[in-house]
Design an enzyme around this catalytic site. Structure first.
Site, mmCIF file in Angstrom:
data_model
loop_
_atom_site.group_PDB
_atom_site.id
_atom_site.type_symbol
_atom_site.label_atom_id
_atom_site.label_comp_id
_atom_site.label_asym_id
_atom_site.label_seq_id
_atom_site.Cartn_x
_atom_site.Cartn_y
_atom_site.Cartn_z
ATOM 1 N N PHE A 270 -11.437 -7.393 13.658
ATOM 2 C CA PHE A 270 -10.327 -7.843 12.716
ATOM 3 C C PHE A 270 -10.074 -6.754 11.894
ATOM 4 C CE2 PHE A 270 -9.206 -9.978 8.972
ATOM 5 C CZ PHE A 270 -7.682 -10.533 9.369
ATOM 6 N N GLN A 271 -8.797 -6.391 11.592
ATOM 7 C CA GLN A 271 -8.300 -5.382 10.569
ATOM 8 C C GLN A 271 -9.007 -4.105 11.084
ATOM 9 O OE1 GLN A 271 -8.356 -7.003 6.649
ATOM 10 N NE2 GLN A 271 -6.388 -7.789 6.940
ATOM 11 N N LYS B 65 -17.654 -0.559 5.667
ATOM 12 C CA LYS B 65 -18.016 -1.499 4.773
ATOM 13 C C LYS B 65 -19.553 -1.446 4.586
ATOM 14 C CE LYS B 65 -17.347 -6.262 3.160
ATOM 15 N NZ LYS B 65 -16.535 -7.468 3.527
ATOM 16 N N GLU C 180 1.039 -1.171 0.015
ATOM 17 C CA GLU C 180 0.123 0.078 0.267
ATOM 18 C C GLU C 180 0.818 1.161 0.032
ATOM 19 O OE1 GLU C 180 -0.682 -2.648 1.935
ATOM 20 O OE2 GLU C 180 -2.683 -3.476 1.792
ATOM 21 N N MET D 47 24.663 8.256 1.886
ATOM 22 C CA MET D 47 24.690 9.537 2.441
ATOM 23 C C MET D 47 24.761 9.165 3.866
ATOM 24 S SD MET D 47 24.337 12.636 1.689
ATOM 25 C CE MET D 47 23.359 13.269 0.411
#
Lengths: 169, 587
Positions: free
Chosen positions: B115-116, B165, B53, B483
């Site tokens: 969940f999630q 949802k 993502e 760097m």
């Protein structure tokens, strides 16, 4: 004013009363390291769902300017007004002060409350709860005087403020 | 007009179509299945499946920066949203318009540690310009349109819409974009005319003027860049650009002093330090630009033009702060400058240019390319030379290679340079490049990266293969986090703590495993052939170039130092340790 001089400012913010708006304001202050001395919030216009947040903060002129600019760019913010710069304003705070004492101290706390025009809103044989309304300085002075007289607990609302005269936000 | 009642998912898709969205970068999951089902049923919006993502957001950023449009991301709840956080922060820091749709557990489960589930609006509040949690179907369409308005207007930025949802499934009314107006958010675009006049009078009276321009000009659009170029030529003033502003003014022009700041050119930084009037256009006086604020351009009067009031007087107090879109303000400046027949005194300007030519004479970006070992700067320069006649977009990761690309690739046009400026996100380059390539399928898209950065979003190789995106990835491989190593060398007594890239993969085999071409180049004599071959291959390529592992990025203003105390390259002052405890605590 000197660029490095720190001064106290009372800032009023008119916002949409929507979920998370207070978190946005507080998050802005904590995330950028600004100081909050007091903060009050409540809906002031039910028909348009607007709330007024009053923040007392302090900083150099550059920091105060930043705070106002940062507040202004939050999406749900309608208006930001620096009451300290806008002219004279009325600042009021309410405090509930619990004093637990007996004998002479109990009598003395009542006498001082009278001088400060504080009301006893609760009383038992051994305690009072005083309600006092005034400027933050007046409340500070009252609390200081109550300390040796059995002060046990304080609850303060934080400052609500509005400018004097015909000036509006 | 009768309201159209659709499902929540249909409302989201319809709003995307009406907002002119063509592509969405995303990754499915439980909470967004209704939206993915809707995507399956239609062909108006193309979905690009990334492999992480974070990459979805960077791809959307690349898409947005190369087109000037809003980039759109679609991810699921919980880990989908938290993985997007780095990308969102990156977009916020660099003012890139992105709308990110995140799934959320059904409204009745919010707060139950479902969940999630994650508190997405809470987590993303400080890393977005604004965010929404839609709890009422009636507000869905309005929220979608508002999000695009907020993301793309004023100072652009990322906006998150958290979509439970059940809201995606429930019926909802659809509103057209024209039916939605925002109550509070309407940024100022026109600058104050009196302030503009004052600024021009100041400029006309200058003896040592400079224009310091940043990403705000690019965000304002190609037209703003055109006006900036005309204004610069009309006034004869030297111009320098920030990392974010590269391309806003043609790099080949003689009035261009190069990039300024920590790894900017000697002439740009000296001119900033010594100027008497500075006009900052869409630039925010970032710490990489200013060096030590106490000594920053001490003798100058400063004008700042910015669409974001909070950028003005944030780090550096200015004499005139003009709030407005730089495109509009520059056009007004052009008109007024001409109408009032302003002119900077020629003699003063000539002697200012003489002084600048003296600084230019240091050739601060020069390097010696030996016969065999490849200097990293040389790779950038050769690729620039070999792509001059093509439409080319460059993305980078973060570190030495990024600064070399900024210094040595001459950008002539806006929107062709994509780099993570504010946040400095390693892993930005490849996903950003894939977003650019999706937007410009026929253009040459090159990602300059390092051996450490490339590992941070290497999974996107699969996305390149799946969509046949011919991104050319050039690794300047010095087997170090370059760097980090450079700072350890200069500030930490050459103690190279954990900065060596141990166990690097074989990038040729890795490319082949993903289904495309991998190449290596180890000798300067072969470099042009390798680059040419890479450009000719019709498909993605990773070219692993072994470069001089001791090369440091110069010039450099060490942290805590002013502009006029730059370190020049090893040729002059050498890779000396910087004696500064103050610098060690700074970043």
């Amino acid at each position: 004013m000197k660029e490095t001089e720190i001064s106290k400012h009372t800032i009023s913010v008119l916002v949409d009363n929507e979920a998370g708006v207070l978190a946005r304001v507080i998050g802005l202050f904590s995330g950028r390291g600004y100081n909050i001395e007091s903060l009050t919030v409540a809906e002031v216009d039910a028909s348009s769902h607007q709330s007024r947040i009053t923040v007392v903060t302090s900083g150099t002129p550059m920091v105060i300017e930043q705070i106002k600019a940062q507040l202004s760019r939050l999406v749900p913010v309608h208006k930001v007004s620096d009451l300290t710069l806008a002219g004279p304003c009325v600042e009021r705070e309410l405090a509930l002060v619990k004093v637990i004492a007996s004998g002479e101290k109990r009598v003395e706390s009542l006498r001082i409350a009278d001088i400060f025009k504080a009301r006893a809103v609760d009383a038992t044989n051994s305690s009072f709860v005083f309600e006092i309304i005034g400027s933050p300085e007046k409340i500070d002075a009252f609390i200081k005087l109550m300390e040796p007289l059995g002060l046990s607990e304080t609850s303060r609302t934080g400052v609500a403020a509005i400018s004097r005269g015909t000036l509006t936000m | 007009m009768a309201e159209r009642i659709l499902s929540g998912s249909e409302v989201v898709l319809q709003a995307l179509v009406d907002q002119g969205v063509e592509v969405v970068f995303g990754y499915p999951g439980g909470a967004v299945l209704p939206l993915y089902d809707e995507i399956f049923k239609q062909n108006r919006i193309r979905h690009i499946l990334v492999r992480h993502e974070q990459a979805a957001v960077h791809a959307a950023e690349g898409y947005a920066r190369s087109t000037g449009k809003v980039g759109v991301v679609l991810v699921t709840s919980g880990p989908g949203a938290t993985n997007a956080v780095t990308g969102l922060t990156d977009a916020l820091m660099d003012s890139i318009p992105v709308v990110c749709l995140t799934g959320q557990v059904p409204t009745h489960l919010i707060g139950n540690d479902a969940f999630q589930e994650a508190d997405t609006t809470g987590i993303t509040r400080p890393c977005t310009k604004h965010n929404y949690l839609v709890k009422d179907s009636a507000k869905l369409a309005r929220t979608m349109h508002e999000a695009f308005h907020v993301a793309s207007s004023g100072r652009p930025g990322p906006v998150v819409i958290d979509l439970p949802k059940d809201i995606l499934v429930a019926k909802a009314p659809y509103l057209e974009p024209s039916q939605v107006q925002h109550r509070t958010y309407n940024p100022v675009v026109k600058g104050d005319r009196r302030q503009i006049e004052e600024a021009l009078e100041l400029l006309a009276s200058a003896k040592k003027p400079i224009l310091y321009c940043g990403g705000g000009v690019i965000n304002s659009g190609s037209q703003a860049c055109k006006v900036l170029t005309e204004f610069t030529r009309l006034t004869g003033v030297p111009i320098t650009l920030t990392l974010m502003g590269l391309g806003a003014y043609p790099a080949s022009d003689k009035q261009y002093l190069g990039m300024l700041g920590m790894h900017g050119t000697y002439e740009a930084n000296m001119a900033m330090h010594d100027c008497d009037v500075m006009i900052a256009v869409g630039a925010r006086f970032d710490d990489r630009v200013t060096g030590n604020l106490d000594f920053f351009s001490p003798g100058s009067q400063k004008v700042q033009i910015d669409i974001d009031q909070s950028s003005i007087n944030k780090n550096v107090p200015v004499d005139i702060g003009i709030v407005g879109d730089v495109g509009h303000v520059l056009e007004d400046m052009m008109k007024i400058w001409k109408a009032k027949q302003h002119k900077i005194e020629a003699k003063a300007l000539d002697s200012w240019w003489d002084e600048i030519e003296g600084w230019r004479g240091k050739h601060c970006l020069s390097y010696k390319q030996p016969k065999d070992i490849i200097k990293p700067q040389h790779v950038i320069r050769r690729l620039h030379a070999l792509t001059r006649d093509r439409k080319t977009y460059i993305t980078t990761d973060v570190g030495q290679h990024q600064m070399w690309a900024a210094q040595h690739f001459g950008f002539e046009h806006p929107h062709e340079w994509m780099t993570s400026g504010g946040l400095g996100t390693m892993g930005y380059g490849m996903p950003a490049a894939l977003g650019v390539q999706v937007a410009h399928p026929d253009a040459t898209v090159v990602c300059f990266t390092g051996d450490a950065s490339i590992m941070m979003n290497i999974q996107e190789c699969a996305t390149l293969t799946q969509y046949r995106l011919p991104v050319k990835t050039v690794i300047l491989n010095n087997r170090y986090m370059g760097m980090v190593r450079q700072w350890q060398q200069l500030l930490h007594g050459s103690r190279y703590s954990e900065s060596y890239s141990e166990s690097l993969p074989d990038f040729v085999k890795l490319s082949e495993a993903f289904g495309f071409t991998g190449m290596t180049c180890n000798n300067a004599a072969d470099l042009d052939d390798a680059l040419t071959k890479m450009l000719e291959i019709d498909g993605p390529v990773i070219l692993d170039v072994a470069v001089d592992d001791k090369e440091n990025c110069y010039p450099m203003i060490p942290s805590g130092k002013p502009h006029n105390e730059m370190l020049l390259g090893a040729e002059t002052t050498g890779d000396e340790a910087i004696d500064s405890d103050e610098g060690m605590v700074l970043v």
